[in-house]
Design a protein around this motif. Structure first.
Motif, PDB file in Angstrom:
ATOM      1  N   ASP A 104      11.019  -2.706  12.848  1.00 20.72           N
ATOM      2  CA  ASP A 104       9.843  -2.253  12.700  1.00 20.72           C
ATOM      3  C   ASP A 104       9.385  -1.852  11.305  1.00 20.72           C
ATOM      4  OD1 ASP A 104       7.447  -0.972  13.183  1.00 20.72           O
ATOM      5  OD2 ASP A 104       8.261   0.684  14.163  1.00 20.72           O
ATOM      6  N   PRO A 105       8.369  -2.659  10.769  1.00 19.32           N
ATOM      7  CA  PRO A 105       8.067  -2.364   9.343  1.00 19.32           C
ATOM      8  C   PRO A 105       7.425  -0.854   9.343  1.00 19.32           C
ATOM      9  CG  PRO A 105       6.418  -3.833  10.441  1.00 19.32           C
ATOM     10  CD  PRO A 105       7.325  -3.577  11.495  1.00 19.32           C
ATOM     11  N   SER A 106       7.112  -0.484  10.328  1.00 16.39           N
ATOM     12  CA  SER A 106       6.536   0.904  10.112  1.00 16.39           C
ATOM     13  C   SER A 106       7.755   2.313   9.849  1.00 16.39           C
ATOM     14  CB  SER A 106       5.651   1.596  10.946  1.00 16.39           C
ATOM     15  OG  SER A 106       6.193   1.445  12.512  1.00 16.39           O
ATOM     16  N   ASP A 107       8.861   1.499  10.099  1.00 15.26           N
ATOM     17  CA  ASP A 107       9.989   2.356   9.766  1.00 15.26           C
ATOM     18  C   ASP A 107      10.245   2.911   8.365  1.00 15.26           C
ATOM     19  OD1 ASP A 107      12.451   4.005   9.823  1.00 15.26           O
ATOM     20  OD2 ASP A 107      13.270   2.593  11.558  1.00 15.26           O
ATOM     21  N   PRO A 108      10.328   3.922   7.960  1.00 11.61           N
ATOM     22  CA  PRO A 108      10.455   4.103   6.848  1.00 11.61           C
ATOM     23  C   PRO A 108      11.689   3.575   6.120  1.00 11.61           C
ATOM     24  CG  PRO A 108      10.497   6.450   7.700  1.00 11.61           C
ATOM     25  CD  PRO A 108      10.178   5.129   8.763  1.00 11.61           C
ATOM     26  N   GLY A 109      12.761   3.511   6.876  1.00 13.69           N
ATOM     27  CA  GLY A 109      14.050   3.051   6.500  1.00 13.69           C
ATOM     28  C   GLY A 109      14.256   1.424   6.216  1.00 13.69           C
ATOM     29  N   VAL A 110      13.007   0.856   6.776  1.00 13.54           N
ATOM     30  CA  VAL A 110      12.910  -0.699   6.575  1.00 13.54           C
ATOM     31  C   VAL A 110      12.278  -1.392   5.491  1.00 13.54           C
ATOM     32  CG1 VAL A 110      12.197  -2.564   8.096  1.00 13.54           C
ATOM     33  CG2 VAL A 110      13.224  -0.608   9.374  1.00 13.54           C
ATOM     34  N   THR A 111      12.958  -2.157   4.872  1.00 14.60           N
ATOM     35  CA  THR A 111      12.226  -2.920   3.731  1.00 14.60           C
ATOM     36  C   THR A 111      12.071  -4.125   4.051  1.00 14.60           C
ATOM     37  OG1 THR A 111      13.741  -1.419   2.074  1.00 14.60           O
ATOM     38  CG2 THR A 111      12.612  -3.461   1.147  1.00 14.60           C
ATOM     39  N   ARG A 120       0.755  -1.289  -0.039  1.00 16.34           N
ATOM     40  CA  ARG A 120      -0.043   0.106   0.071  1.00 16.34           C
ATOM     41  C   ARG A 120       0.912   1.013   0.095  1.00 16.34           C
ATOM     42  NH1 ARG A 120      -1.774  -2.671   4.146  1.00 16.34           N
ATOM     43  NH2 ARG A 120      -4.142  -1.982   3.548  1.00 16.34           N
ATOM     44  N   HIS A 121       0.298   2.300  -0.333  1.00 17.73           N
ATOM     45  CA  HIS A 121       1.131   3.418  -0.467  1.00 17.73           C
ATOM     46  C   HIS A 121       0.701   4.678   0.453  1.00 17.73           C
ATOM     47  CE1 HIS A 121       2.754   2.177  -4.071  1.00 17.73           C
ATOM     48  NE2 HIS A 121       1.573   1.806  -4.348  1.00 17.73           N
ATOM     49  N   ASP A 122       0.549   4.102   1.884  1.00 13.90           N
ATOM     50  CA  ASP A 122       0.174   4.754   2.988  1.00 13.90           C
ATOM     51  C   ASP A 122       1.238   5.064   3.904  1.00 13.90           C
ATOM     52  OD1 ASP A 122      -1.342   5.928   5.206  1.00 13.90           O
ATOM     53  OD2 ASP A 122      -3.274   4.966   4.737  1.00 13.90           O
ATOM     54  N   PRO A 123       1.492   6.138   4.351  1.00 10.71           N
ATOM     55  CA  PRO A 123       2.635   6.254   5.275  1.00 10.71           C
ATOM     56  C   PRO A 123       2.299   6.120   6.561  1.00 10.71           C
ATOM     57  CG  PRO A 123       1.835   8.587   4.594  1.00 10.71           C
ATOM     58  CD  PRO A 123       1.213   7.409   3.715  1.00 10.71           C
ATOM     59  N   HIS A 124       0.986   6.109   6.878  1.00  9.01           N
ATOM     60  CA  HIS A 124       0.344   5.815   8.181  1.00  9.01           C
ATOM     61  C   HIS A 124       0.168   4.624   8.553  1.00  9.01           C
ATOM     62  CE1 HIS A 124       0.233  10.295   8.247  1.00  9.01           C
ATOM     63  NE2 HIS A 124      -0.431  10.287   7.209  1.00  9.01           N
ATOM     64  N   LEU A 125       0.031   3.463   7.716  1.00  4.56           N
ATOM     65  CA  LEU A 125      -0.178   2.258   8.127  1.00  4.56           C
ATOM     66  C   LEU A 125       0.496   1.186   7.109  1.00  4.56           C
ATOM     67  CD1 LEU A 125      -2.260   0.114   9.146  1.00  4.56           C
ATOM     68  CD2 LEU A 125      -3.693   0.455   6.936  1.00  4.56           C
TER      69      LEU A 125
END
Length: 129
Positions: A118-125, A6-11
């Motif tokens: 944490d998968p919600s961290d933007p640096g984590v793939t 998904r392309h949602d920065p909040h979820l």
């Protein structure tokens, strides 16, 4: 582990062996609740075990707590497993003051996956399988 695209920065939602984890980030207020409610409702309807991770929230108001209570009640109402991961004292205090502790049952972490990023961290793939 499967990361649901998904392309949602909040979820960020990931699923592993029947367990679905929805990691929320940002400010869980009226605007974000309106945005996330359809997606969370779909997860509540479809998942046998739903964990909502709110450790990356920077704000949560009454509508945010209401959404979490709605998800917990509906998840448990259909016999599915519910878990709320929260380690932030200010949110835990809100949960305690609103007497939602018995419904939300917050836990400090994901003990079964302590070393995973944490998968919600933007640096984590996260891998997709």
């Amino acid at each position: 582990m499967q990361l649901i695209p998904r392309h949602d920065p909040h979820l960020v939602v990931r699923s592993t062996g029947g367990l679905t984890v929805a990691a929320l980030r940002g400010e869980l207020d009226l605007v974000l609740v309106r945005h996330l409610r359809p997606e969370l409702d779909a997860l509540v309807r479809e998942c046998d075990a739903l964990t909502v991770d709110i450790r990356r929230l920077t704000f949560c108001d009454a509508t945010g707590l209401g959404l979490l209570a709605h998800c917990a009640g509906r998840t448990r109402g259909r016999g599915a497993h519910w878990r709320l991961v929260c380690d932030q004292p200010w949110i835990l205090r809100l949960i305690r003051l609103t007497a939602l502790g018995d419904l939300l049952c917050p836990e400090p972490g994901l003990p079964d996956q302590p070393d995973q990023p944490d998968p919600s961290d933007p640096g984590v793939t996260s891998p997709v399988s």
